[in-house]
Motif scaffolding. Structure first.
Motif, PDB file in Angstrom:
ATOM      1  N   ASP A   1      37.194  60.187  38.130  1.00  0.00           N
ATOM      2  CA  ASP A   1      36.210  59.234  37.612  1.00  0.00           C
ATOM      3  C   ASP A   1      36.781  58.263  36.584  1.00  0.00           C
ATOM      4  O   ASP A   1      36.063  57.417  36.067  1.00  0.00           O
ATOM      5  CB  ASP A   1      35.040  60.000  36.965  1.00  0.00           C
ATOM      6  N   GLU A   2      38.060  58.377  36.272  1.00  0.00           N
ATOM      7  CA  GLU A   2      38.672  57.539  35.248  1.00  0.00           C
ATOM      8  C   GLU A   2      38.672  56.080  35.684  1.00  0.00           C
ATOM      9  O   GLU A   2      38.771  55.761  36.875  1.00  0.00           O
ATOM     10  CB  GLU A   2      40.108  58.013  35.013  1.00  0.00           C
ATOM     11  N   GLY A   3      38.584  55.148  34.734  1.00  0.00           N
ATOM     12  CA  GLY A   3      38.580  53.724  35.048  1.00  0.00           C
ATOM     13  C   GLY A   3      39.870  53.295  35.727  1.00  0.00           C
ATOM     14  O   GLY A   3      40.966  53.725  35.350  1.00  0.00           O
ATOM     15  N   LEU A   4      39.744  52.405  36.719  1.00  0.00           N
ATOM     16  CA  LEU A   4      40.909  51.988  37.487  1.00  0.00           C
ATOM     17  C   LEU A   4      41.909  51.207  36.636  1.00  0.00           C
ATOM     18  O   LEU A   4      43.113  51.299  36.846  1.00  0.00           O
ATOM     19  CB  LEU A   4      40.464  51.155  38.690  1.00  0.00           C
ATOM     20  N   LEU A   5      41.425  50.427  35.655  1.00  0.00           N
ATOM     21  CA  LEU A   5      42.354  49.693  34.799  1.00  0.00           C
ATOM     22  C   LEU A   5      43.184  50.650  33.959  1.00  0.00           C
ATOM     23  O   LEU A   5      44.398  50.446  33.776  1.00  0.00           O
ATOM     24  CB  LEU A   5      41.596  48.721  33.892  1.00  0.00           C
ATOM     25  N   THR A   6      42.562  51.709  33.460  1.00  0.00           N
ATOM     26  CA  THR A   6      43.295  52.713  32.684  1.00  0.00           C
ATOM     27  C   THR A   6      44.394  53.345  33.534  1.00  0.00           C
ATOM     28  O   THR A   6      45.523  53.538  33.079  1.00  0.00           O
ATOM     29  CB  THR A   6      42.333  53.802  32.186  1.00  0.00           C
ATOM     30  N   ILE A   7      44.068  53.642  34.787  1.00  0.00           N
ATOM     31  CA  ILE A   7      45.050  54.239  35.696  1.00  0.00           C
ATOM     32  C   ILE A   7      46.162  53.244  35.992  1.00  0.00           C
ATOM     33  O   ILE A   7      47.350  53.587  35.987  1.00  0.00           O
ATOM     34  CB  ILE A   7      44.369  54.689  37.002  1.00  0.00           C
ATOM     35  N   ALA A   8      45.779  51.987  36.234  1.00  0.00           N
ATOM     36  CA  ALA A   8      46.776  50.953  36.547  1.00  0.00           C
ATOM     37  C   ALA A   8      47.778  50.806  35.409  1.00  0.00           C
ATOM     38  O   ALA A   8      49.000  50.771  35.639  1.00  0.00           O
ATOM     39  CB  ALA A   8      46.076  49.622  36.816  1.00  0.00           C
ATOM     40  N   VAL A   9      47.296  50.730  34.172  1.00  0.00           N
ATOM     41  CA  VAL A   9      48.179  50.568  33.020  1.00  0.00           C
ATOM     42  C   VAL A   9      49.085  51.789  32.858  1.00  0.00           C
ATOM     43  O   VAL A   9      50.267  51.670  32.519  1.00  0.00           O
ATOM     44  CB  VAL A   9      47.357  50.324  31.745  1.00  0.00           C
ATOM     45  N   ARG A  10      48.565  52.975  33.114  1.00  0.00           N
ATOM     46  CA  ARG A  10      49.353  54.204  32.986  1.00  0.00           C
ATOM     47  C   ARG A  10      50.589  54.148  33.877  1.00  0.00           C
ATOM     48  O   ARG A  10      51.651  54.678  33.521  1.00  0.00           O
ATOM     49  CB  ARG A  10      48.490  55.404  33.366  1.00  0.00           C
ATOM     50  N   TYR A  11      50.470  53.512  35.042  1.00  0.00           N
ATOM     51  CA  TYR A  11      51.587  53.484  35.981  1.00  0.00           C
ATOM     52  C   TYR A  11      52.331  52.151  35.973  1.00  0.00           C
ATOM     53  O   TYR A  11      53.055  51.833  36.915  1.00  0.00           O
ATOM     54  CB  TYR A  11      51.085  53.846  37.381  1.00  0.00           C
ATOM     55  N   GLY A  12      52.167  51.401  34.885  1.00  0.00           N
ATOM     56  CA  GLY A  12      53.001  50.230  34.674  1.00  0.00           C
ATOM     57  C   GLY A  12      52.492  48.933  35.260  1.00  0.00           C
ATOM     58  O   GLY A  12      53.257  47.974  35.372  1.00  0.00           O
ATOM     59  N   TYR A  13      51.202  48.859  35.623  1.00  0.00           N
ATOM     60  CA  TYR A  13      50.641  47.644  36.202  1.00  0.00           C
ATOM     61  C   TYR A  13      49.688  46.984  35.212  1.00  0.00           C
ATOM     62  O   TYR A  13      48.907  47.656  34.537  1.00  0.00           O
ATOM     63  CB  TYR A  13      49.911  47.963  37.512  1.00  0.00           C
ATOM     64  N   GLY A  14      49.742  45.645  35.138  1.00  0.00           N
ATOM     65  CA  GLY A  14      48.953  44.921  34.154  1.00  0.00           C
ATOM     66  C   GLY A  14      47.540  44.617  34.588  1.00  0.00           C
ATOM     67  O   GLY A  14      46.733  44.144  33.786  1.00  0.00           O
TER      68      GLY A  14
ATOM     69  N   VAL B   1      44.218  45.665  37.703  1.00  0.00           N
ATOM     70  CA  VAL B   1      43.751  46.499  38.826  1.00  0.00           C
ATOM     71  C   VAL B   1      44.212  45.887  40.147  1.00  0.00           C
ATOM     72  O   VAL B   1      44.540  46.604  41.095  1.00  0.00           O
ATOM     73  CB  VAL B   1      42.219  46.630  38.790  1.00  0.00           C
ATOM     74  N   GLU B   2      44.282  44.545  40.205  1.00  0.00           N
ATOM     75  CA  GLU B   2      44.676  43.878  41.446  1.00  0.00           C
ATOM     76  C   GLU B   2      46.122  44.208  41.815  1.00  0.00           C
ATOM     77  O   GLU B   2      46.431  44.521  42.978  1.00  0.00           O
ATOM     78  CB  GLU B   2      44.501  42.362  41.309  1.00  0.00           C
ATOM     79  N   ALA B   3      47.036  44.132  40.823  1.00  0.00           N
ATOM     80  CA  ALA B   3      48.441  44.445  41.089  1.00  0.00           C
ATOM     81  C   ALA B   3      48.609  45.906  41.489  1.00  0.00           C
ATOM     82  O   ALA B   3      49.363  46.238  42.411  1.00  0.00           O
ATOM     83  CB  ALA B   3      49.294  44.138  39.861  1.00  0.00           C
ATOM     84  N   PHE B   4      47.896  46.784  40.800  1.00  0.00           N
ATOM     85  CA  PHE B   4      47.920  48.206  41.137  1.00  0.00           C
ATOM     86  C   PHE B   4      47.388  48.415  42.554  1.00  0.00           C
ATOM     87  O   PHE B   4      47.961  49.182  43.345  1.00  0.00           O
ATOM     88  CB  PHE B   4      47.077  48.992  40.133  1.00  0.00           C
ATOM     89  N   GLY B   5      46.319  47.692  42.890  1.00  0.00           N
ATOM     90  CA  GLY B   5      45.718  47.838  44.214  1.00  0.00           C
ATOM     91  C   GLY B   5      46.644  47.419  45.329  1.00  0.00           C
ATOM     92  O   GLY B   5      46.686  48.059  46.387  1.00  0.00           O
ATOM     93  N   ARG B   6      47.412  46.353  45.113  1.00  0.00           N
ATOM     94  CA  ARG B   6      48.366  45.907  46.148  1.00  0.00           C
ATOM     95  C   ARG B   6      49.448  46.960  46.373  1.00  0.00           C
ATOM     96  O   ARG B   6      49.808  47.252  47.519  1.00  0.00           O
ATOM     97  CB  ARG B   6      48.984  44.571  45.735  1.00  0.00           C
ATOM     98  N   ALA B   7      49.958  47.520  45.279  1.00  0.00           N
ATOM     99  CA  ALA B   7      50.979  48.558  45.413  1.00  0.00           C
ATOM    100  C   ALA B   7      50.407  49.803  46.075  1.00  0.00           C
ATOM    101  O   ALA B   7      51.060  50.439  46.911  1.00  0.00           O
ATOM    102  CB  ALA B   7      51.548  48.908  44.038  1.00  0.00           C
ATOM    103  N   PHE B   8      49.172  50.144  45.714  1.00  0.00           N
ATOM    104  CA  PHE B   8      48.521  51.332  46.268  1.00  0.00           C
ATOM    105  C   PHE B   8      48.338  51.182  47.784  1.00  0.00           C
ATOM    106  O   PHE B   8      48.656  52.093  48.553  1.00  0.00           O
ATOM    107  CB  PHE B   8      47.168  51.543  45.580  1.00  0.00           C
ATOM    108  N   ARG B   9      47.845  50.029  48.214  1.00  0.00           N
ATOM    109  CA  ARG B   9      47.626  49.799  49.646  1.00  0.00           C
ATOM    110  C   ARG B   9      48.948  49.776  50.409  1.00  0.00           C
ATOM    111  O   ARG B   9      49.033  50.273  51.540  1.00  0.00           O
ATOM    112  CB  ARG B   9      46.857  48.497  49.879  1.00  0.00           C
TER     113      ARG B   9
END
Length: 289
Positions: A68-81, A83-91
């Motif tokens: 349930d954690e916020g996606l921006l918090t998760i994105a920053v944890r893994y080095g992404y600035g 949610v969009e950049a994190f989402g591209r890497a995730f996909r």
């Protein structure tokens, strides 16, 4: 030993999945170079360091996304600035969006934690020699082409086929230094050796550093230093590509040498009329490890 250094790199990646990986710093602290470490890593598991980092990040991040954690918090944890950049890497890794995984729990593609091990077989000795060469030049016709690991590279084929037969004969006449004869030269290769990344391919010959060069030819200046030369014979290009792979899996881990920046060179010594088989020399620039 290179195997130990590779495993140390993998452990550092695992401990700092949200940070930039300092490959050069780790390599220096372990007595090698970032260039050699990247080339060895990409040759063994078949992916560059950057791709392995991304896959491991997204493998571990998938567990967080299902919560349930916020996606921006998760994105920053893994080095992404964002949610969009994190989402591209995730996909790119999982083939689905983080929203799909949060809603449905999957599907997910996992990248296991790599471990490197040296398997000693000793039943396929490599035909290699070490030679010291003064500075020389590679001259010929150059083109930018994508890196392809298996089979014939059609972009290189097209480049060579576009040259008139007179160009080949003229180049042969200009050859004045080792490696002798017409050469296949790969230069400016990405140290991570990502398949599909661009490199400079030169169809040409070697000449002494002081030789005059016709103005219309491309030039690659090569520094003085040591080279390892592997001799291969068999189906073309399969035997040559197998030698590329074996240099990383067998020769470099067993010998006190490492790659240094510079072009790799293939000299075709003999070949069948249809080029189905060939005897070649594969030249790599090296330095003492």
């Amino acid at each position: 030993m290179m195997i130990d250094i590779l495993n140390r790199l993998v452990d550092d990646i695992e401990q700092h999945l949200g940070d930039e990986v300092d490959v050069d710093g780790l390599a220096a602290s372990m007595g090698t170079t970032g260039y050699h470490l990247r080339r060895m890593f990409s040759s063994l598991p078949g992916m560059p360091v950057s791709e392995y980092v991304r896959r491991r990040r997204m493998t571990v991040a998938a567990a967080d996304v299902t919560g349930d954690e916020g996606l921006l918090t998760i994105a920053v944890r893994y080095g992404y600035g964002s949610v969009e950049a994190f989402g591209r890497a995730f996909r790119a890794v999982h083939g689905v969006s983080h929203g799909d995984v949060r809603r449905d729990g999957g599907p997910l593609r996992s990248q296991p934690h790599i471990r490197f091990r040296l398997t000693v077989e000793g039943n396929n000795p490599m035909d290699a020699r070490i030679t010291e060469r003064p500075a020389f030049r590679l001259i010929g016709q150059a083109a930018r082409v994508p890196l392809i690991y298996e089979g014939v590279n059609p972009h290189i084929q097209q480049h060579i086929a576009a040259l008139p037969s007179s160009a080949h004969e003229r180049l042969k006449e200009l050859s004045s230094s080792e490696p002798a004869g017409l050469l296949q030269v790969s230069a400016d290769v990405d140290p991570d050796a990502v398949e599909g990344s661009e490199l400079t391919y030169l169809h040409g010959v070697a000449v002494d550093a002081a030789d005059p060069v016709p103005a219309e030819l491309d030039v690659i200046d090569v520094e003085a230093g040591a080279w390892v030369v592997f001799r291969t014979s068999g189906p073309y290009p399969e035997a040559l590509q197998e030698s590329y792979a074996a240099s990383a899996t067998e020769w470099f881990p067993s010998n006190p040498w490492r790659l240094r920046p510079g072009p790799s060179i293939v000299a075709v010594l003999e070949r069948a009329a249809d080029f189905s088989t060939a005897t070649c020399e594969l030249w790599f620039p090296i330095e003492r490890a």
